[in-house]
Every structure is written in C-alpha cells, then in structure tokens.
Design a protein around this motif. Structure first.
Motif, PDB file in Angstrom:
ATOM      1  N   VAL A  15      46.957  37.886  42.774  1.00  0.00           N
ATOM      2  CA  VAL A  15      46.645  39.032  43.635  1.00  0.00           C
ATOM      3  C   VAL A  15      47.136  38.709  45.054  1.00  0.00           C
ATOM      4  O   VAL A  15      46.606  37.800  45.706  1.00  0.00           O
ATOM      5  N   ASP A  16      48.158  39.436  45.494  1.00  0.00           N
ATOM      6  CA  ASP A  16      48.712  39.248  46.846  1.00  0.00           C
ATOM      7  C   ASP A  16      49.345  40.564  47.273  1.00  0.00           C
ATOM      8  O   ASP A  16      50.108  41.172  46.515  1.00  0.00           O
ATOM      9  N   ASP A  17      49.017  40.993  48.509  1.00  0.00           N
ATOM     10  CA  ASP A  17      49.539  42.285  48.969  1.00  0.00           C
ATOM     11  C   ASP A  17      51.027  42.213  49.311  1.00  0.00           C
ATOM     12  O   ASP A  17      51.667  43.242  49.565  1.00  0.00           O
ATOM     13  N   GLU A  18      51.605  41.003  49.355  1.00  0.00           N
ATOM     14  CA  GLU A  18      53.032  40.856  49.585  1.00  0.00           C
ATOM     15  C   GLU A  18      53.750  40.836  48.239  1.00  0.00           C
ATOM     16  O   GLU A  18      53.594  39.869  47.470  1.00  0.00           O
ATOM     17  N   PRO A  19      54.551  41.862  47.926  1.00  0.00           N
ATOM     18  CA  PRO A  19      55.221  41.919  46.620  1.00  0.00           C
ATOM     19  C   PRO A  19      56.106  40.714  46.340  1.00  0.00           C
ATOM     20  O   PRO A  19      56.179  40.251  45.191  1.00  0.00           O
ATOM     21  N   GLY A  20      56.745  40.170  47.364  1.00  0.00           N
ATOM     22  CA  GLY A  20      57.617  39.013  47.159  1.00  0.00           C
ATOM     23  C   GLY A  20      56.852  37.802  46.677  1.00  0.00           C
ATOM     24  O   GLY A  20      57.295  37.084  45.766  1.00  0.00           O
ATOM     25  N   ILE A  21      55.678  37.519  47.299  1.00  0.00           N
ATOM     26  CA  ILE A  21      54.862  36.371  46.894  1.00  0.00           C
ATOM     27  C   ILE A  21      54.316  36.587  45.478  1.00  0.00           C
ATOM     28  O   ILE A  21      54.342  35.678  44.641  1.00  0.00           O
ATOM     29  N   ALA A  22      53.849  37.784  45.206  1.00  0.00           N
ATOM     30  CA  ALA A  22      53.301  38.061  43.879  1.00  0.00           C
ATOM     31  C   ALA A  22      54.373  37.898  42.813  1.00  0.00           C
ATOM     32  O   ALA A  22      54.126  37.319  41.741  1.00  0.00           O
ATOM     33  N   SER A  23      55.582  38.378  43.099  1.00  0.00           N
ATOM     34  CA  SER A  23      56.672  38.266  42.129  1.00  0.00           C
ATOM     35  C   SER A  23      57.090  36.809  41.940  1.00  0.00           C
ATOM     36  O   SER A  23      57.374  36.370  40.822  1.00  0.00           O
ATOM     37  N   LEU A  24      57.133  36.026  43.064  1.00  0.00           N
ATOM     38  CA  LEU A  24      57.500  34.611  42.968  1.00  0.00           C
ATOM     39  C   LEU A  24      56.512  33.852  42.087  1.00  0.00           C
ATOM     40  O   LEU A  24      56.908  33.067  41.212  1.00  0.00           O
ATOM     41  N   CYS A  25      55.251  34.057  42.337  1.00  0.00           N
ATOM     42  CA  CYS A  25      54.224  33.373  41.535  1.00  0.00           C
ATOM     43  C   CYS A  25      54.346  33.749  40.054  1.00  0.00           C
ATOM     44  O   CYS A  25      54.208  32.898  39.165  1.00  0.00           O
ATOM     45  N   ASP A  26      54.634  35.019  39.789  1.00  0.00           N
ATOM     46  CA  ASP A  26      54.783  35.483  38.407  1.00  0.00           C
ATOM     47  C   ASP A  26      55.914  34.726  37.723  1.00  0.00           C
ATOM     48  O   ASP A  26      55.754  34.223  36.595  1.00  0.00           O
ATOM     49  N   ALA A  38      50.561  39.981  37.698  1.00  0.00           N
ATOM     50  CA  ALA A  38      50.706  39.973  39.169  1.00  0.00           C
ATOM     51  C   ALA A  38      50.414  41.364  39.700  1.00  0.00           C
ATOM     52  O   ALA A  38      51.030  42.356  39.278  1.00  0.00           O
ATOM     53  N   LEU A  39      49.455  41.474  40.654  1.00  0.00           N
ATOM     54  CA  LEU A  39      49.056  42.753  41.240  1.00  0.00           C
ATOM     55  C   LEU A  39      49.055  42.635  42.758  1.00  0.00           C
ATOM     56  O   LEU A  39      48.698  41.580  43.320  1.00  0.00           O
ATOM     57  N   ILE A  40      49.422  43.751  43.427  1.00  0.00           N
ATOM     58  CA  ILE A  40      49.393  43.756  44.892  1.00  0.00           C
ATOM     59  C   ILE A  40      48.232  44.576  45.427  1.00  0.00           C
ATOM     60  O   ILE A  40      47.962  44.552  46.630  1.00  0.00           O
ATOM     61  N   ASN A  41      47.522  45.263  44.527  1.00  0.00           N
ATOM     62  CA  ASN A  41      46.381  46.088  44.932  1.00  0.00           C
ATOM     63  C   ASN A  41      45.087  45.390  44.518  1.00  0.00           C
ATOM     64  O   ASN A  41      44.829  45.208  43.317  1.00  0.00           O
ATOM     65  N   PRO A  42      44.235  44.976  45.462  1.00  0.00           N
ATOM     66  CA  PRO A  42      43.003  44.275  45.104  1.00  0.00           C
ATOM     67  C   PRO A  42      42.051  45.134  44.271  1.00  0.00           C
ATOM     68  O   PRO A  42      41.298  44.602  43.429  1.00  0.00           O
ATOM     69  N   HIS A  43      42.049  46.456  44.472  1.00  0.00           N
ATOM     70  CA  HIS A  43      41.184  47.326  43.663  1.00  0.00           C
ATOM     71  C   HIS A  43      41.614  47.284  42.196  1.00  0.00           C
ATOM     72  O   HIS A  43      40.783  47.223  41.292  1.00  0.00           O
ATOM     73  N   ALA A  44      42.932  47.315  41.989  1.00  0.00           N
ATOM     74  CA  ALA A  44      43.443  47.206  40.617  1.00  0.00           C
ATOM     75  C   ALA A  44      43.099  45.846  40.013  1.00  0.00           C
ATOM     76  O   ALA A  44      42.825  45.724  38.811  1.00  0.00           O
ATOM     77  N   ALA A  45      43.096  44.812  40.857  1.00  0.00           N
ATOM     78  CA  ALA A  45      42.759  43.469  40.385  1.00  0.00           C
ATOM     79  C   ALA A  45      41.303  43.400  39.917  1.00  0.00           C
ATOM     80  O   ALA A  45      40.992  42.806  38.877  1.00  0.00           O
ATOM     81  N   ILE A  46      40.411  44.024  40.693  1.00  0.00           N
ATOM     82  CA  ILE A  46      38.987  44.028  40.312  1.00  0.00           C
ATOM     83  C   ILE A  46      38.785  44.765  38.994  1.00  0.00           C
ATOM     84  O   ILE A  46      38.040  44.320  38.105  1.00  0.00           O
ATOM     85  N   GLU A  47      39.496  45.880  38.839  1.00  0.00           N
ATOM     86  CA  GLU A  47      39.394  46.633  37.587  1.00  0.00           C
ATOM     87  C   GLU A  47      39.936  45.804  36.418  1.00  0.00           C
ATOM     88  O   GLU A  47      39.374  45.806  35.311  1.00  0.00           O
ATOM     89  N   HIS A  48      41.019  45.085  36.640  1.00  0.00           N
ATOM     90  CA  HIS A  48      41.604  44.222  35.611  1.00  0.00           C
ATOM     91  C   HIS A  48      40.607  43.140  35.183  1.00  0.00           C
ATOM     92  O   HIS A  48      40.460  42.852  33.986  1.00  0.00           O
ATOM     93  N   LEU A  49      39.921  42.549  36.147  1.00  0.00           N
ATOM     94  CA  LEU A  49      38.942  41.495  35.846  1.00  0.00           C
ATOM     95  C   LEU A  49      37.767  42.036  35.029  1.00  0.00           C
ATOM     96  O   LEU A  49      37.172  41.318  34.221  1.00  0.00           O
ATOM     97  N   GLN A  50      37.418  43.281  35.223  1.00  0.00           N
ATOM     98  CA  GLN A  50      36.312  43.866  34.485  1.00  0.00           C
ATOM     99  C   GLN A  50      36.689  44.138  33.030  1.00  0.00           C
ATOM    100  O   GLN A  50      35.808  44.268  32.178  1.00  0.00           O
ATOM    101  N   GLN A  51      37.975  44.199  32.750  1.00  0.00           N
ATOM    102  CA  GLN A  51      38.412  44.565  31.409  1.00  0.00           C
ATOM    103  C   GLN A  51      39.084  43.434  30.640  1.00  0.00           C
ATOM    104  O   GLN A  51      39.110  43.452  29.413  1.00  0.00           O
ATOM    105  N   THR A  52      39.619  42.447  31.345  1.00  0.00           N
ATOM    106  CA  THR A  52      40.420  41.412  30.692  1.00  0.00           C
ATOM    107  C   THR A  52      39.918  40.018  31.066  1.00  0.00           C
ATOM    108  O   THR A  52      39.764  39.714  32.257  1.00  0.00           O
ATOM    109  N   ARG A  53      39.675  39.212  30.025  1.00  0.00           N
ATOM    110  CA  ARG A  53      39.230  37.846  30.293  1.00  0.00           C
ATOM    111  C   ARG A  53      40.372  37.046  30.905  1.00  0.00           C
ATOM    112  O   ARG A  53      41.497  37.062  30.407  1.00  0.00           O
ATOM    113  N   THR A  54      40.063  36.320  31.982  1.00  0.00           N
ATOM    114  CA  THR A  54      41.083  35.606  32.761  1.00  0.00           C
ATOM    115  C   THR A  54      40.632  34.174  33.003  1.00  0.00           C
ATOM    116  O   THR A  54      39.457  33.920  33.278  1.00  0.00           O
ATOM    117  N   ASP A  55      41.590  33.229  32.891  1.00  0.00           N
ATOM    118  CA  ASP A  55      41.252  31.815  33.093  1.00  0.00           C
ATOM    119  C   ASP A  55      41.331  31.409  34.569  1.00  0.00           C
ATOM    120  O   ASP A  55      40.506  30.607  35.029  1.00  0.00           O
TER     121      ASP A  55
END
Length: 534
Positions: A15-26, A38-55
């Motif tokens: 989760v990073d609001d900079e698309p370049g950093i998020a893409s690099l990490c991916d 890889a997501l740049i929107n923190p709201h979308a990240a929170i929704e993802h965490l509620q639905q998908t198990r993450t390590d």
C-alpha cells in the motif's frame, strides 16, 4: 540475490500512494515468488484486508487520505497475526517508536536503491513475526501444566465439563464456551456457558459443528475480515466477534468444543487456536479418564451387588440347614416360660416362690427375645452397621444355635475359650454368618460323628479363632480352590459358604486360612482385627 527463508507463496499487500513505488515493490517481490497485491488507495487496501487473508502488509506511513498507522490498526483488527513492514522517507525516532507500539515487525527507509534491500526487509519482518507468535505460544502453554493436573484429578464427568469450561474461559480470555455432541446428523449442546451457536434452531450453526466434527479440522471464524459471509452473519446476529471450533474425536461419538469472544473483544489469533487445540487434547484424555472411572465404579457396584446376592443366597441356605436348631432354640425357652407361669399360678405355693418363678419366666423371655433379635439381624437384608461386637457372646450364641444339629449327628463340641476377649468393631450379622458357615462345614464333613474343637485368643490388634474337625480333611489338590465361588468338596454343596466368609473377613481387614497340620481333618484359622467405629 539471496534466497528467501520464508514461504515463497506468502501473500503480500503493498500500500503506497506513489504508483511508482507500489509497482516497483510488486515487480521485485513477485520475482521472488511472493503473491503480491499492490494498491495506491488505502481505503481499497482496508477493504482488501477484510476479504482476503494476507501474510504481510507492506505500507507507506505518509499518505494523503489515511496514514499508514490507521491502515495498520484496521489490519490488526481483522487479521491479528498479520506481519507488518512500514516504508517511510522520514525516518525519525518518533516514527520508529510509534511503529513499535503498534506491533510493527520492520521499518524500511525510502528510497531503497536495490531490490535485495526490500526482499531482505520482507524476509526479516515475516521471520520476526513468526518468532513473536512462537514466543506468545510458549507463554500461553506454560500455565497448561497446572490445568492438566486439575482436569486429570476430576473423575466425575459432569464436574469435569465445568472444569474444562472454566479452563477455556480463563486461558482464552473469553466468556462463551460450549460443548457439542455430534451423533450422525444430530447435533446437540451438552453444556454451555454464556452465548453459544444455536444448533437446534439454526441450520448454519449445526452445519458448522458437523463440518468440524466430520473433517476433524479446527476452525476459526471472525465476524469481520476474510471468511464465509453466512457464518460471519450468524456471529454478528449472536453478538460474537470471533469463535474457535475444535473437534474432539472419540471412539463412540464425535464432539466439538466451542470458544467465543463478544463483538467488543479482540479477535482470536493463531496462538489462541493452538492453545485451544492443546486444551482440547487434554480435555479428550481427561474425559476418557473420567469415563473409565465411571465404568470402573459401575463395575464395582455390580460386583458389590453380586456379593450381596451371594451373601443373601448363603444366608437362605444356612436358614434351611438350621431349621431344626432354630426351632429348638425357640421351643426350649417357650417350654420354660410355660412351666414357670404354670408354677407361678399355683396358689398353694408361697408368694416368694411364685415370684421366683415369675422372674425365671422373665429371664427365659429375655433369652428368647435376644435369640430372635440375633436371628433377625442375621437374616435382615442390608444389615451392614459397624458396631461393638462381643466375639465370645456371639460365638456362644452360634454354638448354642447349632448344638442341636451337631448333637443329632453325634458331633461333640470342644470349646477352649478364655473368660474374655478384646472387643472388636464389626458388622455383627456378618461375623455371625462366618461362625455358622465354619461350624456347619465341620458338621457336613463328619456325617458319622466326630469332634469339633473351637479355640479363641486375643492377639495384638485383634482376635484369633480356630475351627478344627477330625473329619476326612480337604485333599491337597483342592486346597487352592476352596475359597472360589461354587467350589465344593461335598455332594450337593452350594460352594458359597467359604467364599462368602472369605469376602466378609477380607472386607473387615482380617484373614481366613486353611491351616496345615499333622492331625486328620481340616483346621480353619480366622483373624478379626479390632477395627474402629467407622
């Protein structure tokens, strides 16, 4: 590039609001075999965490709408065991302290020049998270040693269920516990404390319990976060935030243990699941231990009932053999009473003499009443009251009772008895039965007459008596079997007399032995301990 020591299929949310950093990490982490979102929107990240198990959550601290610490807080609520690695271009002491307070597993400064730096930070964060969870497990398992001792010490199955529920509530910090039994398609709640899944009224609840019992795999369900929507809806309706279901497979049935935290409490973590699993295994062994004790108690009860039946059977057999003697014991005092009353009624006798006959009649009546009382005590079922017993008085009563039968067979009694013996505490009717059995055994062993010698003496801690006859004796090859039930050396014998006598003596803490001797006949040695009022 270094080889990762973590699971290559671990899932990572960047989760990073900079698309370049998020893409690099991916790109870098996907190349290492990780499953990356890889997501740049923190709201979308929170929704993802509620639905998908993450390590692992790899998140930037400074973002315009929601900062990284808010995302971390929401992640810890829905996935308590998630590893967290934060990225920041402003590495201050304050940032590091705040990260530690929120349970962050690693801090990575931006910009990072090489991909290796990112990969190593991810590996380190995941490994540190595993070590923290392992330490939490060890800390949680230590108190279970005391729980094990408590559970294994309880053998009452109903009380044990209460102890198991208390242990689960205390160690898992939850207020809701239940124990379900699964028999075929039927699910029933055997015991519960607080809220529980309504298996009788809700098919979803019953289905969850059956699935855990059939698959024999534990299940953890959160009302929020990744999971089955139907199960999460059920938890929300019940006001539960998180539950764990643990299967308890047993030989004749399947059971499931349930633990639940209210919606206001923290969600269960992996360490809680493992702790509950260990508790459940202890509960299985403790319940099996309690079941075996219950079976043992039931077996002992049946054995005791069988012993009582043998005792009653032998008493009835003795009653038939003593009929003539009992009639003699009753008839003699009655005859004396009749004669005394006849003489006391003669007006030609002096008043003093008539009074003497009345006293004699009263004495005979007292003797008759005492005889009948002893017989009632002997034949009354269930008479097991421990009381003070005068062995000499009881023995003389039995000798008197059997004397008529012995006389008819021309058997002489030689009683070498002291003037007194130490008193004992015993069940009078049972000791009387031992004396009757031993004397009647001697009677049966001498059909053509003979002599029965009875001796008694006080010993340290009790009384010793011997019963010796000069009959044919007991063959050498049968001596080891004489106390076995239904074993008899005489025609038509029940084979219960010595068995019942032996069991009575043993129950009183005494001994009954066949004594080896040079003279012909059989000699039984009986030792009765002093005992106590209990």
């Amino acid at each position: 590039m270094s080889v990762s020591t973590t699971n290559p299929s671990s899932s990572i949310l960047v989760v990073d609001d900079e698309p370049g950093i998020a893409s690099l990490c991916d790109r870098v982490l996907s190349r290492e075999g990780y499953q990356v979102t890889a997501l740049i929107n923190p709201h979308a990240a929170i929704e993802h965490l509620q639905q998908t198990r993450t390590d692992l959550l790899l998140v930037d601290i400074r973002m315009p709408e929601v900062d990284g610490f808010d995302v971390i807080s929401r992640a810890k609520i829905v996935q308590p065991d998630i590893a967290v690695l934060v990225m920041t271009g402003f590495g201050t002491v304050e940032t590091a302290i705040r990260a530690l307070r929120q349970g962050v597993d690693g801090l990575l400064l931006k910009p990072f020049e090489k991909g290796d730096e990112l990969v190593q930070a991810v590996i380190q964060a995941i490994n540190d998270n595993h070590r923290k969870r392992d330490a939490a497990r060890v800390q949680a398992l230590r108190p279970l040693f005391n729980v094990t001792e408590t559970l294994f010490a309880e053998t009452d199955q109903d009380k044990l269920l209460g102890l198991i529920a208390d242990a689960i509530r205390d160690h898992l910090n939850c207020s809701n516990v239940a124990y379900y039994r699964v028999e075929g398609a039927t699910v029933s709640a055997v015991a519960q404390v607080g809220k529980a899944l309504p298996v009788e009224a809700d098919q979803t609840a019953a289905g969850l319990i059956r699935r855990v019992a059939d698959d024999r795999d534990p299940m953890i369900i959160h009302a929020s976060g990744p999971g089955e929507a139907e199960a999460q809806s059920l938890l929300s309706t019940l006001g539960l935030g998180s539950v764990i279901l643990i299967p308890i497979p047993r030989a004749n049935m399947n059971s499931v243990l349930f633990a639940g935290r209210d919606s206001s409490g923290a969600q269960f973590r992996g360490a809680d699941l493992e702790l509950f699993f260990v508790l459940a295994r202890q509960a299985v062994v403790a319940m099996e231990n309690a079941r075996l004790y219950a079976d043992l108690r039931d077996t002992l009860r049946r054995v005791e009932e069988s012993q009582q039946a043998l005792l009653r059977a032998e008493k009835m057999a003795a009653a038939g053999r003593l009929t003539a003697s009992i009639a003699h014991e009753v008839n003699n005092p009655l005859q004396s009473v009749q004669n005394c009353l006849h003489l006391a009624g003669r007006e030609d006798l002096p008043a003093e003499k008539r009074k003497e006959y009345f006293e004699l009649a009263r004495t005979e009546l007292d003797r008759l009443m005492k005889t009948m009382q002893r017989m009632l005590e002997f034949y009354r079922p269930g008479t097991v009251r421990v009381e003070h017993v005068d062995v000499l008085e009881l023995l003389n009563h039995v000798i008197s009772l059997t004397s008529q039968q012995l006389h008819q067979r021309n058997i002489q009694i030689k009683a070498n008895l002291p003037e007194s013996l130490p008193p004992i505490y015993a069940v009078s009717g049972q000791i009387q039965q031992i004396f009757i059995n031993l004397i009647l055994n001697a009677h049966d062993a001498m059909p053509s007459g003979g002599e029965l010698e009875i001796t008694a003496r006080g010993l340290n801690g009790g009384v010793e008596l011997t019963f010796s006859d000069n009959g044919p004796g007991i063959p050498e090859d049968r001596r080891n079997n004489i106390f076995e039930p239904f074993f008899s050396t005489k025609e038509g014998g029940t084979g219960l007399g010595l068995t019942v006598s032996y069991n009575i003596v043993t129950a009183h803490g005494g001994t009954l032995d066949l004594v080896d001797r040079d003279e012909p006949g059989a000699c039984f040695r009986l030792f009765l301990p002093t005992g106590d009022k209990q």
